[in-house]
Design an enzyme around this catalytic site. Structure first.
Site, PDB file in Angstrom:
ATOM      1  N   ASP A  29      -9.475   6.810   7.388  1.00  0.00           N
ATOM      2  CA  ASP A  29     -10.928   6.757   7.166  1.00  0.00           C
ATOM      3  C   ASP A  29     -11.494   5.399   7.587  1.00  0.00           C
ATOM      4  O   ASP A  29     -12.527   5.317   8.240  1.00  0.00           O
ATOM      5  CB  ASP A  29     -11.243   6.975   5.683  1.00  0.00           C
ATOM      6  CG  ASP A  29     -10.937   8.398   5.218  1.00  0.00           C
ATOM      7  OD1 ASP A  29     -11.390   9.345   5.877  1.00  0.00           O
ATOM      8  OD2 ASP A  29     -10.250   8.552   4.196  1.00  0.00           O
ATOM      9  N   GLY A  30     -10.805   4.344   7.187  1.00  0.00           N
ATOM     10  CA  GLY A  30     -11.301   3.007   7.511  1.00  0.00           C
ATOM     11  C   GLY A  30     -11.357   2.766   9.009  1.00  0.00           C
ATOM     12  O   GLY A  30     -12.313   2.177   9.517  1.00  0.00           O
TER      13      GLY A  30
ATOM     14  N   HIS B 259      -3.923   3.096  -3.492  1.00  0.00           N
ATOM     15  CA  HIS B 259      -4.150   2.609  -2.135  1.00  0.00           C
ATOM     16  C   HIS B 259      -3.472   1.275  -1.873  1.00  0.00           C
ATOM     17  O   HIS B 259      -2.659   1.166  -0.965  1.00  0.00           O
ATOM     18  CB  HIS B 259      -5.645   2.488  -1.851  1.00  0.00           C
ATOM     19  CG  HIS B 259      -5.933   1.891  -0.514  1.00  0.00           C
ATOM     20  ND1 HIS B 259      -6.140   2.653   0.605  1.00  0.00           N
ATOM     21  CD2 HIS B 259      -5.984   0.599  -0.091  1.00  0.00           C
ATOM     22  CE1 HIS B 259      -6.311   1.866   1.643  1.00  0.00           C
ATOM     23  NE2 HIS B 259      -6.230   0.621   1.242  1.00  0.00           N
TER      24      HIS B 259
ATOM     25  N   HIS C   2       0.839  -1.198   0.000  1.00  0.00           N
ATOM     26  CA  HIS C   2       0.000   0.000   0.000  1.00  0.00           C
ATOM     27  C   HIS C   2       0.878   1.253   0.000  1.00  0.00           C
ATOM     28  O   HIS C   2       1.265   1.746   1.056  1.00  0.00           O
ATOM     29  CB  HIS C   2      -0.897  -0.004   1.232  1.00  0.00           C
ATOM     30  CG  HIS C   2      -1.807  -1.188   1.310  1.00  0.00           C
ATOM     31  ND1 HIS C   2      -1.373  -2.439   1.680  1.00  0.00           N
ATOM     32  CD2 HIS C   2      -3.133  -1.310   1.046  1.00  0.00           C
ATOM     33  CE1 HIS C   2      -2.397  -3.281   1.648  1.00  0.00           C
ATOM     34  NE2 HIS C   2      -3.473  -2.632   1.272  1.00  0.00           N
TER      35      HIS C   2
ATOM     36  N   GLU D   8     -17.553  -3.989  24.541  1.00  0.00           N
ATOM     37  CA  GLU D   8     -16.692  -5.169  24.648  1.00  0.00           C
ATOM     38  C   GLU D   8     -15.485  -5.091  23.728  1.00  0.00           C
ATOM     39  O   GLU D   8     -14.386  -5.535  24.064  1.00  0.00           O
ATOM     40  CB  GLU D   8     -17.488  -6.440  24.326  1.00  0.00           C
ATOM     41  CG  GLU D   8     -18.658  -6.710  25.262  1.00  0.00           C
ATOM     42  CD  GLU D   8     -19.929  -5.969  24.864  1.00  0.00           C
ATOM     43  OE1 GLU D   8     -19.916  -5.280  23.820  1.00  0.00           O
ATOM     44  OE2 GLU D   8     -20.938  -6.086  25.592  1.00  0.00           O
TER      45      GLU D   8
ATOM     46  N   HIS E 248     -28.249 -15.401  24.793  1.00  0.00           N
ATOM     47  CA  HIS E 248     -27.217 -15.187  25.806  1.00  0.00           C
ATOM     48  C   HIS E 248     -26.470 -16.475  26.184  1.00  0.00           C
ATOM     49  O   HIS E 248     -25.586 -16.427  27.036  1.00  0.00           O
ATOM     50  CB  HIS E 248     -27.848 -14.581  27.070  1.00  0.00           C
ATOM     51  CG  HIS E 248     -28.185 -13.119  26.925  1.00  0.00           C
ATOM     52  ND1 HIS E 248     -28.997 -12.653  25.918  1.00  0.00           N
ATOM     53  CD2 HIS E 248     -27.819 -12.028  27.635  1.00  0.00           C
ATOM     54  CE1 HIS E 248     -29.117 -11.337  26.028  1.00  0.00           C
ATOM     55  NE2 HIS E 248     -28.407 -10.934  27.052  1.00  0.00           N
TER      56      HIS E 248
ATOM     57  N   HIS F 232     -21.249 -16.669  32.864  1.00  0.00           N
ATOM     58  CA  HIS F 232     -22.506 -17.074  32.217  1.00  0.00           C
ATOM     59  C   HIS F 232     -22.183 -17.933  30.994  1.00  0.00           C
ATOM     60  O   HIS F 232     -22.519 -17.620  29.871  1.00  0.00           O
ATOM     61  CB  HIS F 232     -23.347 -15.841  31.860  1.00  0.00           C
ATOM     62  CG  HIS F 232     -23.816 -15.067  33.065  1.00  0.00           C
ATOM     63  ND1 HIS F 232     -22.940 -14.504  33.985  1.00  0.00           N
ATOM     64  CD2 HIS F 232     -25.061 -14.781  33.509  1.00  0.00           C
ATOM     65  CE1 HIS F 232     -23.626 -13.910  34.937  1.00  0.00           C
ATOM     66  NE2 HIS F 232     -24.917 -14.064  34.686  1.00  0.00           N
TER      67      HIS F 232
ATOM     68  N   ILE G 183     -10.213   8.724   0.497  1.00  0.00           N
ATOM     69  CA  ILE G 183     -10.158   7.608  -0.455  1.00  0.00           C
ATOM     70  C   ILE G 183     -10.086   6.307   0.327  1.00  0.00           C
ATOM     71  O   ILE G 183      -9.274   6.171   1.240  1.00  0.00           O
ATOM     72  CB  ILE G 183      -8.909   7.695  -1.366  1.00  0.00           C
ATOM     73  CG1 ILE G 183      -8.969   8.924  -2.278  1.00  0.00           C
ATOM     74  CG2 ILE G 183      -8.733   6.419  -2.204  1.00  0.00           C
ATOM     75  CD1 ILE G 183      -9.994   8.875  -3.373  1.00  0.00           C
TER      76      ILE G 183
ATOM     77  N   LEU H  54      -8.732  -3.029  10.790  1.00  0.00           N
ATOM     78  CA  LEU H  54      -8.929  -1.599  11.051  1.00  0.00           C
ATOM     79  C   LEU H  54      -9.616  -1.338  12.382  1.00  0.00           C
ATOM     80  O   LEU H  54     -10.433  -2.108  12.850  1.00  0.00           O
ATOM     81  CB  LEU H  54      -9.687  -0.962   9.886  1.00  0.00           C
ATOM     82  CG  LEU H  54      -8.822  -0.844   8.621  1.00  0.00           C
ATOM     83  CD1 LEU H  54      -9.664  -0.485   7.401  1.00  0.00           C
ATOM     84  CD2 LEU H  54      -7.715   0.178   8.816  1.00  0.00           C
TER      85      LEU H  54
END
Lengths: 667, 667
Positions: free
Chosen positions: B158-159, B263, B29, B412, B474, B462, B190, B119
């Site tokens: 951006d990502g 990119h 990249h 989380e 759950h 749990h 971009i 990312l």
């Protein structure tokens, strides 16, 4: 109760049913239904378009209880407005076999639009529903006939908005200008740990405005304000709306209102009594519903039935006037696939150079899209890599909701939940793509699909160390095993272009949950089907792709995806050494496990104990097919960054290794 | 290159090294390093406190490249500023065995602070680093001695900001007022699919302000502006800072600047040449570094060494003045555990009524916390349920960074990444709690920990249908299998309170990756250790908890966690029927797999084929221990909402079932 208006009595009926049910179950979440009873009552009473006797009416408004722990709020309303949910069911809240499980489950309870509980899922699923609504409206409504026209309402909580998926979905919904989303945010400032001040001090209003949402703030107990806000939200057609309802959790409980104590535990018998007194409630009786209240709520049946009937009449006129378009519409909402889907699949010629299965998938998708107009989908910003683009279609965006190519952005989790929402909405068959490694980012949404038997399709490319240079952060290892362990998930890892075509067919026809197409980045030979068995056997999950000449093979080699070719090559070499092995291609464990014992025994002959499995991923679980005596060739460490041929070599996923391990077993 | 300043030549060296390496690898990249070279140069040249020759210097600034795909930006700077990363390594970018993998990997390359690529991970990991910094500063700095005082810098894309984890972590960082976070946002508009307008139109500035961040917007190519902005960010001590750097991806490339084409692919030989011309670059030579540039960058070695030396001197003075405090500080940053940790574990008396293992975990945690002052952690809004609270400690928040009880909020994923950041920072031993089901929400962060050998501890309560009424949304089913399949993860599912104590010890001592404590909601009997083998054998992964009287048992029953007691009861009943079985408690597959073959064969006698496994989860993978002839009792469907005893009964996880299956096998 002379001082109460009928409206107040209705609202308090929701409250008292909820606290009685939680108390009877000795388990549950009373605080949220108590706090949101006012706002939700207004929504259901004055706005919600639904037909309780026919909960699947296509053009109903969708109501999503993202804060699924407040399930008794929804169950109370479903019972009161006349859904097939008896008072006995409410009395059996959270009991074995009841229709009133702890959290709402789609397919289990009439009127439940989606399974919620894991926070944030409902929020993002609703975005998917609204995407499907916008698409169907743009595609089929005409100037004269409005066949698709409904809102997606939701109740979202502090917890929903803390979860990352709410960010992804809200940002996407704002970008797409989905004006028919109207979410009521139960801003009670209490979560399980106590005040949200402990962890949550962001400016939610500012945040949602920055996403391009229309945001209002009101007193959630002022029903007039709620009504006005919902009306204003309806009038704002170019932006999704968030109505911040300031509420009191456990409203009416003298000792537990505004406290975490009312969030996730029964109030206790004494406090239930005190709460009813405090609310001026008219009876000590548990699950008491005043006749007048019952009759008032039940008007929803007649009202909903009439609206549904009007819609049916419009649909009939539409059908009379636009027969072809109406037929296409009906086929889409029925989820119809073409008969003989196989005839629409491309056939790929044998080719030793071959193509990546992701490339084959792109070709299959483009071929079948012409005969399956309900296909809609895209990628989480990896469109070109995932090959998820349909050439003859436009982009789905605010300028063109009729488009079918969706840019989800780098938002795998919202994508997964949106696929769920689109599939639940009906009318579309949604698919979404990313690298297999990023399935981890959308795993909670995939689980909801599995639990709810939602037919979403995932195009997961770059499926192993075969992606090469991007390295171990991008190379799946444990992912196949981790999904095979999840109930109802269909994992498909085709060995070549033709298996890919048949895998798409299996995915489209599955119906019991999400289907994952697991595809290579790297090119694979297209296997010569004149010599080998037909790729149509992909649907069996496993089949003999090259057999031994002996009645009882010396060994059985089992492989999936990119490793099938290695195994075929190993078989040839072994034959030169007088070891005559059968090669089984096993694109799907789940489909194979569904075959008859006799079919399975025909493929994996029980007497042949010399078995080798080959898959470029964790060997975890392969003992199921190779037995205690077999050898599993795979990868039980993380990957590495290098050209992929080198990694295969270094990790011992090679023809030589297969040959050696087979010889060891046979000798 | 007479018209270039030295600074410009430095920046262009970063650019040309990056494009040459990507071109040589034919993969990578280039666009991001080209776009962010200016801003990152300013950060490293004018601000970053680091000692290239001793990359682990505790009080260095942390630099996190969240946009990990731009790895050549980092590798270039590491080489230039004198880390142990030769030019040959840069030439071997993305090749087998190099120190320059496709994405930065912690532990693999000196100077890489955390593994990035997926990312959003870096963004949130940096928040954890800053939390650890704030904690250590509050705990050990004195008015006279400042031992902990560093920034956490990051480059985010951006990502990164589209991913949900960025929302969770940013909201948490704003809440905690972590003023020493300074992130440079590479706003190049971009992403892989093209313009971010396709999917990403939110107002990032407004969004981060709503989180309580200090936000600036600048031209990312104006180095003076960058310098001023970073200085302003440093002066804002009460809020984390986001510097929005408007940049051009692929800066300098005449045909690919501002395009997605730069990119994720090499520019191509021709474009590399044209870019160098366009930048006024002074040589055709690949990997060319002007001497003047090299010498300028390498001043970092001397500068960093001096700063490090100053810090050492302060630490010495601190030690001389505050011996006890300094010793405690040194022990914490060395990650020391007390010798004979076992003596600090509580011992629980046998008790048939017993306690939940989550409750036992809470008691263990509170007991050991006194002797392990570096323990810090909390829960994602389930503190009371997870039993993660340390009684004698305060809350970690902006008013009291010295506190150790963290309220992560319902976040989380950010919690998982923050644990990674805290562990990487050193000085603290972090733990985090939620329900096991929500491990799905933080799975990508757990994988980063596994890949990077990060010792984070998860308190996952749990753990099965045993949670009862909350229902299938759950109830974990596939989760144990899904983590057992992930390399380097330690899964511990203790059978009672005493195994829980020893499981904590194993988790603390593990060191190869994250340790997951998998604990019950429901009470379990505390097993009588006078009759059974010692719980200290937990560390072996599996051990005989009740043996047959025969030399060769008739059967071996293997169970984990809550199912061990059922299995012990079944053994007793079987004995009455003259079937003399051995019961093996197997709290950890991974620890057992690490034992010698002889130990394993002693526990699971190879000759005994009649084996039954019992675990309230997917049976997936159990063939490994029970063999082809064995029977796995488990759950291969989703759960149900009801009191847990009823679900166990309905799902056949019962003593009777164990008895029957064992008899079937033995007969």
């Amino acid at each position: 109760m002379p001082n109460s208006t009928l409206e107040e009595r209705c609202v308090n009926t929701i409250r008292t049913l909820s606290i009685d049910a939680v108390q009877a179950a000795e388990s549950g979440h009373p605080g949220m239904p108590m706090g949101m009873a006012d706002a939700t009552f207004v929504l259901w009473d004055k706005f919600l378009k639904h037909d309780p006797k026919q909960p699947h009416w296509y053009d109903r408004d969708r109501f999503v209880l993202s804060a699924g722990h407040g399930s008794m709020l929804l169950y109370s309303l479903l019972h009161l407005t006349g859904y097939d949910l008896s008072l006995d069911q409410l009395k059996n809240f959270r009991q074995w076999g009841s229709k009133t499980p702890g959290h709402p489950e789609y397919g289990h309870t009439p009127g439940v639009e989606t399974t919620t509980g894991p926070l944030g899922q409902g929020f993002a699923t609703g975005v998917g529903m609204a995407m499907a609504e916008a698409h169907m409206a743009a595609k089929f409504n005409t100037q004269r006939f409005t066949i698709t026209d409904h809102y997606t309402y939701g109740i979202v909580s502090d917890g929903d908005l803390m979860e990352g998926i709410s960010h992804e979905a809200a940002s996407l919904a704002g970008h797409l200008k989905l004006g028919k989303i109207i979410y009521l945010y139960d801003s009670n400032r209490i979560s399980i740990d106590g005040s949200t001040d402990l962890a949550f001090s962001e400016d939610v209003v500012g945040r949602f405005k920055s996403y391009g949402w229309h945001v209002m703030e009101i007193d959630g107990h002022n029903r007039k304000s709620v009504e006005e806000a919902i009306r204003e939200a309806q009038n704002e057609t170019g932006k999704p709306s968030l109505i911040v309802c300031k509420t009191h959790i456990g409203f009416g409980s003298p000792n537990k209102q505004d406290s975490a104590a009312s969030h996730g535990s029964p109030l206790g018998e004494d406090e239930v009594r005190l709460t009813k007194e405090n609310l001026g409630w008219e009876s000590d009786e548990k699950f008491y519903i005043p006749d007048e209240v019952f009759n008032y709520f039940r008007k929803a049946v007649k009202k909903g039935g009439e609206k549904h009937q009007n819609w049916r009449e419009t649909l009939n006129e539409f059908t009379n006037n636009k027969a072809k378009k109406a037929a296409a519409f009906k086929a889409q909402i029925a989820g119809e696939l073409p008969d003989n889907l196989e005839q629409y699949l491309p056939q790929f010629e044998a080719d030793s150079k071959g193509m990546a299965t992701r490339a084959a998938s792109g070709k299959v998708l483009n071929k079948i899209a012409a005969s399956i107009p309900s296909l809609i989908g895209g990628s989480a910003d990896l469109t070109g890599s995932n090959k998820t683009w349909i050439d003859d279609e436009g982009i789905f965006d605010a300028k063109n909701y009729a488009g079918t190519n969706i840019h989800f952005g780098v938002r795998e989790h919202a994508m997964g939940a949106a696929l769920n929402g689109m599939a639940l909405h009906k009318g579309v068959i949604p698919y979404g793509g990313t690298f297999l490694i990023f399935s981890d980012y959308c795993r909670p949404a995939i689980r909801i699909a599995a639990l709810s038997n939602i037919s979403s399709i995932y195009v997961f490319t770059h499926d192993s160390i075969g992606l090469g240079e991007d390295g171990p952060t991008h190379q799946p290892i444990e992912h196949l095993a981790s999904f095979r362990a999840m109930p109802n998930v269909l994992v498909l890892r085709p060995a070549d272009a033709n298996e890919t075509a048949w895998a798409w067919k299996a995915a489209l026809e599955y119906g019991d949950g999400p289907a994952l197409l697991v595809l290579t980045r790297q090119s694979l030979p297209i296997i010569d089907r004149n010599k080998q068995n037909s790729a149509s056997l992909t649907g069996k999950g496993a089949y003999i792709i090259a057999d031994s000449d002996k009645d009882t093979p010396d060994a059985i080699l089992i492989a999936t995806g990119s490793e099938v070719q290695l195994t075929l090559d190993a078989r040839k070499a072994l034959k030169d050494d007088n070891i005559d092995a059968r090669v089984v291609s096993m694109p799907s464990w789940e489909l194979f496990a569904r075959q008859s014992q006799s079919y399975r025994d025909k493929i994996l002959l029980p007497d042949v104990k010399a078995r080798v499995s080959v898959e470029a991923g964790a060997t975890f679980g392969w003992e199921r097919w190779i037995g205690s005596a077999g050898t599993a060739i795979g990868i039980n460490r993380f990957g590495a960054s290098a050209p992929y041929e080198e990694i295969y070599e270094q990790f011992g996923i090679t023809v030589d290794r297969i040959i050696n391990e087979t010889k060891l077993l046979v000798s």
